[in-house]
Structure formats: structure tokens, C-alpha cells
Enzyme design. Sequence first.
Site, short mmCIF file in Angstrom:
data_model
loop_
_atom_site.label_atom_id
_atom_site.label_comp_id
_atom_site.label_asym_id
_atom_site.label_seq_id
_atom_site.Cartn_x
_atom_site.Cartn_y
_atom_site.Cartn_z
N ARG A 240 0.85 -1.18 0.00
CA ARG A 240 0.00 0.00 0.00
C ARG A 240 0.88 1.23 0.00
O ARG A 240 1.98 1.21 0.59
CB ARG A 240 -0.87 0.06 1.27
CG ARG A 240 -2.14 -0.74 1.23
CD ARG A 240 -3.16 -0.15 0.26
NE ARG A 240 -4.40 -0.91 0.24
CZ ARG A 240 -4.66 -1.93 -0.59
NH1 ARG A 240 -3.76 -2.32 -1.45
NH2 ARG A 240 -5.83 -2.54 -0.56
N GLU A 269 -2.03 8.10 -3.98
CA GLU A 269 -2.37 7.69 -5.35
C GLU A 269 -3.83 8.07 -5.67
O GLU A 269 -4.66 8.11 -4.75
CB GLU A 269 -2.13 6.18 -5.55
CG GLU A 269 -3.00 5.29 -4.69
CD GLU A 269 -2.62 3.81 -4.81
OE1 GLU A 269 -1.44 3.46 -4.72
OE2 GLU A 269 -3.56 3.02 -4.98
N HIS A 287 -1.18 0.52 -9.60
CA HIS A 287 -1.94 -0.34 -8.65
C HIS A 287 -2.72 -1.43 -9.41
O HIS A 287 -3.95 -1.50 -9.33
CB HIS A 287 -2.88 0.52 -7.78
CG HIS A 287 -3.30 -0.17 -6.51
ND1 HIS A 287 -3.56 0.51 -5.34
CD2 HIS A 287 -3.48 -1.49 -6.22
CE1 HIS A 287 -3.91 -0.36 -4.40
NE2 HIS A 287 -3.86 -1.58 -4.91
#
Length: 331
Positions: A240, A269, A287
Site C-alpha cells: 500500500r 495515489e 496499482h
Amino acid sequence: MSRPKILIARAISPEVVTVLEQHFEVQSNQDDVAWSPTELAERLQGIDGVLTTGSQRIDADLLAACPQLQICANMAVGYNNFDVAAMTAAGVQGTNAPDVLTETTADFGFALMMAAARRITESEHFLRAGQWKDWRYDLLAGAEVHGSTLGILGMGRIGQAIARRGAHGFGMQVVYHNRSRLSPELEADCKARYVSKQELLSTADHLVLVLPYTPEAHHTIGAAEIASMKPTATLTNIARGGIVDDAALAKALANKTIAAAGLDVFEGEPAVHPDLLALSNVVLTPHIASATMGTRWAMAQLAADNLIAYLGGQEPVTPVNHLEHSRRSAA
Ligand code: DGY
């Protein structure tokens, strides 16, 4: 009797929308509009269950504004978008989507580590820019992967799957650090040796981060940790954003404190730290570690199974909280 009402907060595999329509009155966001928290709360009025992705924040304010909401089923293994304490206090069930994405995510973590070690995207940019003029013995020479030391921080299911790839497929020595040590059987299966965090940092040729994000895990890897890694090492983050101090990492990559990095997740993000964007020794992806169509279907189907079970009066399949009192029984 009227059927429970659910909201699907982002676009998902259409087959799973069809399954959900057999059980519920469904409102879905197949146009994939990114709703603000206020819009989400408005859409959740009168809704019993919501299928979320990691981009919808579920917190005390939202739960107070949506008193009918009984379950939030996340289509992700990570659930740092949930304030679990607030959900438990409000009597709202949370579920996540573990297991179904393990091997796909491990494949990607390994690929990203290899891309960083072997300078794959840097090489492609070099070639596309017309800079390839000749053969040179050290042209874009990277780091060995086979036979090197693979370090894994966070040895859950995905960490173990990466360890197996490294140990069994690439003859790597695997070292790991985790909150709790694996059983001897699992350590043998992964051919992995438990070490302190400090030893992990200083011995890994390739360090892969797979730990869950919690406030305590914020900036687990910062300037000091990077400084204790080998100058030839790579760092890969598929966990993460926020686990790595991205500004400190950009500085370390620019100074060649470590050789390279592979990042699939970022602080804040979809924004990416501008200093990272300017570097050639970092591989950047948006991601997508779990992004194959089959796995994204399986993640949505597991979230659907959780909604069907819970709103049908059964135990959820993959709960993330245990409720002393629930809105379901009060409803
Ligand atoms: C997860 O499942 O937590 C992934 O990061 C979502 O793609």
C-alpha cells in the site's frame, strides 16, 4: 417481502452484476463515475449493502449518514479504506476478498521485482528514444535475480506465494520478517528463514513489501531503513502507499543509495511523487497487481458472496470484524 437493496460503488465484471440482480434490488455504477464521499452517502440512502473497492472511504460520518447500511463488502484483500472500529461500533459488517488474488498478485510482485532488477522499462525507454547505437558489455546491466537473496516484509499468503516463486523457481535464498513467525511446516514449504527487520534490510538483494497498511505501518520504510540496504539492492512495493516514504525513496534512488525500485502503490495515489516520475531507475505501475480479468471477476464474486450470505441472514464468508450488535438484527 421486498428484496434488500444494494449499491455497487464502482464498475465490476458484468457477470457478477447479473448474479447480484438475482438476489437484490441493485443500483450499480457500471459507468464507473468516481463519486465524492458526499455523493456516495447520497447514493447509499435506503441501501442495505454496498460493494466497495479500495477507493471508497467508509468511516463514522458516512455510517451515521446512512443508517440503513448493514454491510460493506470490499472487493480487495486490503481494507484500509474501512474504519473498522467505526463500523464495528455502528454494527456494520465489513468483509474483504482474500485468497482469490494471491497467486495473481504474487506473479505481479515477482514481475515488478524482476523488471526493477533487470532494468526492463528503463531499457525499453532507451530503445524507443533511439539511444541504442551499439552493443556494450555493460549496457543496461542489472542485478542477478536467480541465486540472490529475496527479502520479504509481510509474510501473509501473498508473501508466501512470492517466496515459493523465488525459492523453488529461481533458486533464491529467502529471508522474511513478519509480526508473527510462520510454522516450521510453512517455513519449509517456502524455504524461508525468519530474520529481524534489520537483518532483512541488510541482507536482501531484492526486498519485496507485502504487509497490510495500518497507521503503525506508516513509513515502515523511510530514509534510515533504505540507508541500511545494500547499494545494489532493489525495493518493490505491492502493499500500500504510505508504507514507503516516497519522497525519501526518490532521494535514495537519485543518490543511488539503492539500485532500483518497483512501485505499484503510492502515497496519495493516483498522484505519484514528481521526483519518482523523473527517475529512470524506478518501475512505476498504477496499482494493478491483482489485475487480470479472471482474478478481478473472482474478487467481485467473493464480495457478492459476502453480500448474499450476510443479507440472507448467514455468516459472511470473509469477515473483517466481529459484531457484538448489528444493524442487521436491529433492522
Ligand atoms: C487489494 O486487493 O488490496 C488490492 O490492492 C486491490 O487491487
